[in-house]
Design an enzyme around this catalytic site. Structure first.
Site, PDB file in Angstrom:
ATOM      1  N   SER A  47       0.819  -1.210   0.000  1.00  0.00           N
ATOM      2  CA  SER A  47       0.000   0.000   0.000  1.00  0.00           C
ATOM      3  C   SER A  47       0.851   1.257   0.000  1.00  0.00           C
ATOM      4  O   SER A  47       0.386   2.320  -0.434  1.00  0.00           O
ATOM      5  CB  SER A  47      -0.924   0.002   1.220  1.00  0.00           C
ATOM      6  N   ASP A 195      -4.073   7.504   9.785  1.00  0.00           N
ATOM      7  CA  ASP A 195      -3.646   6.247  10.396  1.00  0.00           C
ATOM      8  C   ASP A 195      -2.203   6.296  10.869  1.00  0.00           C
ATOM      9  O   ASP A 195      -1.725   5.361  11.511  1.00  0.00           O
ATOM     10  CB  ASP A 195      -3.843   5.076   9.424  1.00  0.00           C
ATOM     11  N   HIS A 198       0.467   5.661   6.563  1.00  0.00           N
ATOM     12  CA  HIS A 198       0.547   5.847   5.114  1.00  0.00           C
ATOM     13  C   HIS A 198       0.798   7.321   4.794  1.00  0.00           C
ATOM     14  O   HIS A 198       0.097   8.191   5.305  1.00  0.00           O
ATOM     15  CB  HIS A 198      -0.733   5.364   4.437  1.00  0.00           C
TER      16      HIS A 198
END
Length: 223
Positions: A47, A195, A198
């Protein structure tokens, strides 16, 4: 989430001053693409590469495409990032990535292994298998390895072995290494999404700058 941010900050402190950059053997340029095409730079990743939470054109491979175009280099960036993938998953799909010619393979894997505390030996074996598969491809692509670090909640011994695995793989295989993909980004609130794991668009630009320092000489055949 705050704990994860603190752990990243502690990790960066533990790893400060440690440069595991490896020198590639020789300075062969990437293999030439088919006539009339640009060489494909395939970013095999998680990701972090996919740009989770962002528009595709904000992920660091797309930012690198802008740098490639500005430098008038004949390459196209292909974002092959898959969210949540471990090194085992990357190993399973590498054959699929080579269905078309690849000039440069950029390997970003291991972040999810580290978050789950998976065995470092398994991580290293999976990355080595990916490198071996790339080296069997004809023409053989150039390879760039992007280093990752594990949060320190699994203990100093684990984080040390995890970090060292990337430098050892790069040295053994004589391939260029980005010592830490998230250098200057991990643990910085303003460069990460809610979060705290990221990167934001600004964080992705910082990641692209970190990768470009290693990737540009490879594309120019200088390292």
């Amino acid at each position: 989430m705050i704990l994860r941010c603190v752990l990243w900050g502690l990790l960066l402190t533990l790893g400060a001053g440690c440069d595991t950059r490896a020198r590639a053997r020789g300075a062969d340029p990437p293999p030439p693409p088919p006539d009339g095409q640009r060489g494909r730079i395939v970013f095999l990743g998680t990701s972090l590469t996919a740009g989770l939470g962002l528009d595709p054109d904000q992920a660091y491979p797309a930012v690198l495409q802008q740098k490639i175009d500005s430098a008038a280099l004949p390459f196209v960036a292909v974002n092959a990032g898959v969210s949540g993938e471990t090194s085992a998953g990357a190993r399973r799909r590498v054959d699929w990535l080579f269905r078309e010619p690849v000039a440069v393979l950029v390997i970003e894997t291991g972040a999810n292994d580290g978050l789950r505390g998976q065995e470092v030996d398994s991580l290293a074996a999976n990355i080595q298998a990916i490198i071996d598969r790339a080296n069997r491809q004809q023409p053989r692509p150039r390879i760039v390895l992007e280093g990752m670090q594990a949060p320190p909640n699994y203990g100093f011994g684990y984080t040390r072995r995890f970090r060292a695995a990337y430098g050892e793989l790069a040295k053994r295989n004589h391939i260029p290494l980005v010592p830490f993909l998230l250098e200057g980004v991990a643990g910085v609130d303003s460069l990460n999404q809610a979060d705290l794991m990221h990167p934001t668009a600004a964080g992705q630009r910082r990641v692209a700058a970190t990768v470009w320092r290693v990737l540009e000489p490879v594309l120019r055949g200088e390292t």
